[in-house]
Design a protein around this motif. Sequence first.
Motif, PDB file in Angstrom:
ATOM      1  N   LYS A   1      -0.887  11.220  -5.897  1.00 13.62           N
ATOM      2  CA  LYS A   1      -1.836  10.325  -6.547  1.00 13.62           C
ATOM      3  C   LYS A   1      -1.162   9.071  -7.068  1.00 13.62           C
ATOM      4  O   LYS A   1      -1.192   8.049  -6.422  1.00 13.62           O
ATOM      5  CB  LYS A   1      -2.568  11.053  -7.688  1.00 13.62           C
ATOM      6  CG  LYS A   1      -3.455  12.171  -7.193  1.00 13.62           C
ATOM      7  CD  LYS A   1      -4.551  11.638  -6.305  1.00 13.62           C
ATOM      8  CE  LYS A   1      -5.464  12.744  -5.825  1.00 13.62           C
ATOM      9  NZ  LYS A   1      -6.510  12.305  -4.966  1.00 13.62           N
ATOM     10  N   SER A   2      -0.535   9.111  -8.230  1.00 10.78           N
ATOM     11  CA  SER A   2       0.024   7.897  -8.819  1.00 10.78           C
ATOM     12  C   SER A   2       1.541   7.909  -8.744  1.00 10.78           C
ATOM     13  O   SER A   2       2.178   8.962  -8.692  1.00 10.78           O
ATOM     14  CB  SER A   2      -0.438   7.749 -10.271  1.00 10.78           C
ATOM     15  OG  SER A   2       0.003   8.847 -11.043  1.00 10.78           O
ATOM     16  N   HIS A   3       2.118   6.716  -8.734  1.00 10.95           N
ATOM     17  CA  HIS A   3       3.562   6.547  -8.616  1.00 10.95           C
ATOM     18  C   HIS A   3       4.104   5.963  -9.912  1.00 10.95           C
ATOM     19  O   HIS A   3       3.509   5.052 -10.481  1.00 10.95           O
ATOM     20  CB  HIS A   3       3.886   5.619  -7.438  1.00 10.95           C
ATOM     21  CG  HIS A   3       5.340   5.485  -7.183  1.00 10.95           C
ATOM     22  ND1 HIS A   3       6.082   6.492  -6.608  1.00 10.95           N
ATOM     23  CD2 HIS A   3       6.200   4.489  -7.430  1.00 10.95           C
ATOM     24  CE1 HIS A   3       7.337   6.088  -6.507  1.00 10.95           C
ATOM     25  NE2 HIS A   3       7.425   4.880  -7.004  1.00 10.95           N
ATOM     26  N   HIS A   4       5.249   6.486 -10.380  1.00 13.52           N
ATOM     27  CA  HIS A   4       5.859   6.046 -11.634  1.00 13.52           C
ATOM     28  C   HIS A   4       7.351   5.838 -11.418  1.00 13.52           C
ATOM     29  O   HIS A   4       7.958   6.478 -10.563  1.00 13.52           O
ATOM     30  CB  HIS A   4       5.633   7.083 -12.731  1.00 13.52           C
ATOM     31  CG  HIS A   4       4.180   7.376 -12.953  1.00 13.52           C
ATOM     32  ND1 HIS A   4       3.389   6.618 -13.757  1.00 13.52           N
ATOM     33  CD2 HIS A   4       3.374   8.336 -12.433  1.00 13.52           C
ATOM     34  CE1 HIS A   4       2.165   7.102 -13.758  1.00 13.52           C
ATOM     35  NE2 HIS A   4       2.123   8.144 -12.940  1.00 13.52           N
TER      36      HIS A   4
ATOM     37  N   ALA B   1       5.746   9.718 -15.619  1.00 15.83           N
ATOM     38  CA  ALA B   1       4.985  10.608 -14.745  1.00 15.83           C
ATOM     39  C   ALA B   1       4.516  11.844 -15.505  1.00 15.83           C
ATOM     40  O   ALA B   1       3.375  12.275 -15.356  1.00 15.83           O
ATOM     41  CB  ALA B   1       5.836  11.018 -13.540  1.00 15.83           C
TER      42      ALA B   1
ATOM     43  N   ALA C   1      -1.252   7.974   0.719  1.00  9.21           N
ATOM     44  CA  ALA C   1      -1.377   9.235  -0.013  1.00  9.21           C
ATOM     45  C   ALA C   1      -0.933  10.429   0.806  1.00  9.21           C
ATOM     46  O   ALA C   1      -0.692  11.495   0.260  1.00  9.21           O
ATOM     47  CB  ALA C   1      -2.809   9.419  -0.478  1.00  9.21           C
TER      48      ALA C   1
ATOM     49  N   SER D   1       6.159  10.762  -8.527  1.00 13.83           N
ATOM     50  CA  SER D   1       4.727  10.703  -8.249  1.00 13.83           C
ATOM     51  C   SER D   1       4.040  11.921  -8.831  1.00 13.83           C
ATOM     52  O   SER D   1       4.641  12.986  -8.956  1.00 13.83           O
ATOM     53  CB  SER D   1       4.466  10.653  -6.750  1.00 13.83           C
ATOM     54  OG  SER D   1       4.902   9.434  -6.224  1.00 13.83           O
TER      55      SER D   1
ATOM     56  N   THR E   1       0.837  -1.185   0.000  1.00  9.27           N
ATOM     57  CA  THR E   1       0.000   0.000   0.000  1.00  9.27           C
ATOM     58  C   THR E   1       0.874   1.237   0.000  1.00  9.27           C
ATOM     59  O   THR E   1       1.895   1.307   0.684  1.00  9.27           O
ATOM     60  CB  THR E   1      -0.931   0.041   1.224  1.00  9.27           C
ATOM     61  OG1 THR E   1      -0.130  -0.042   2.402  1.00  9.27           O
ATOM     62  CG2 THR E   1      -1.905  -1.117   1.193  1.00  9.27           C
TER      63      THR E   1
ATOM     64  N   ALA F   1       1.622  10.865 -17.873  1.00  8.43           N
ATOM     65  CA  ALA F   1       0.367  10.699 -17.132  1.00  8.43           C
ATOM     66  C   ALA F   1      -0.171  12.047 -16.674  1.00  8.43           C
ATOM     67  O   ALA F   1      -1.381  12.294 -16.715  1.00  8.43           O
ATOM     68  CB  ALA F   1       0.589   9.776 -15.937  1.00  8.43           C
TER      69      ALA F   1
END
Length: 80
Positions: A36-39, A45, A19, A28, A16, A48
């Motif tokens: 939000k999202s992780h790259h 990144a 956030a 991120s 997990t 996205a």
Amino acid sequence: MKKPRPAADEPQPRKTIRADKAPTTGYSLVVDGHFKSHHDTVEAAEEAGMALKNRFQMLQVQVYDAENKTRSMIDWPGPA
């Protein structure tokens, strides 16, 4: 008569990402101040972030570099 449940091997631990805490590796997206999202790469990144910015121009989208602990803003170029 009840059927026996198949015994599962050890369940895989879930990875997990919280956030509310800054990641320690990778890149991120930060949308309106929230992670939000992780790259893994900065290019992924930014791609996205640009896709998100193209759909919702009003959002403030940044790319967070976990190694250097810096943020860079993604600017929407506007209609061509």
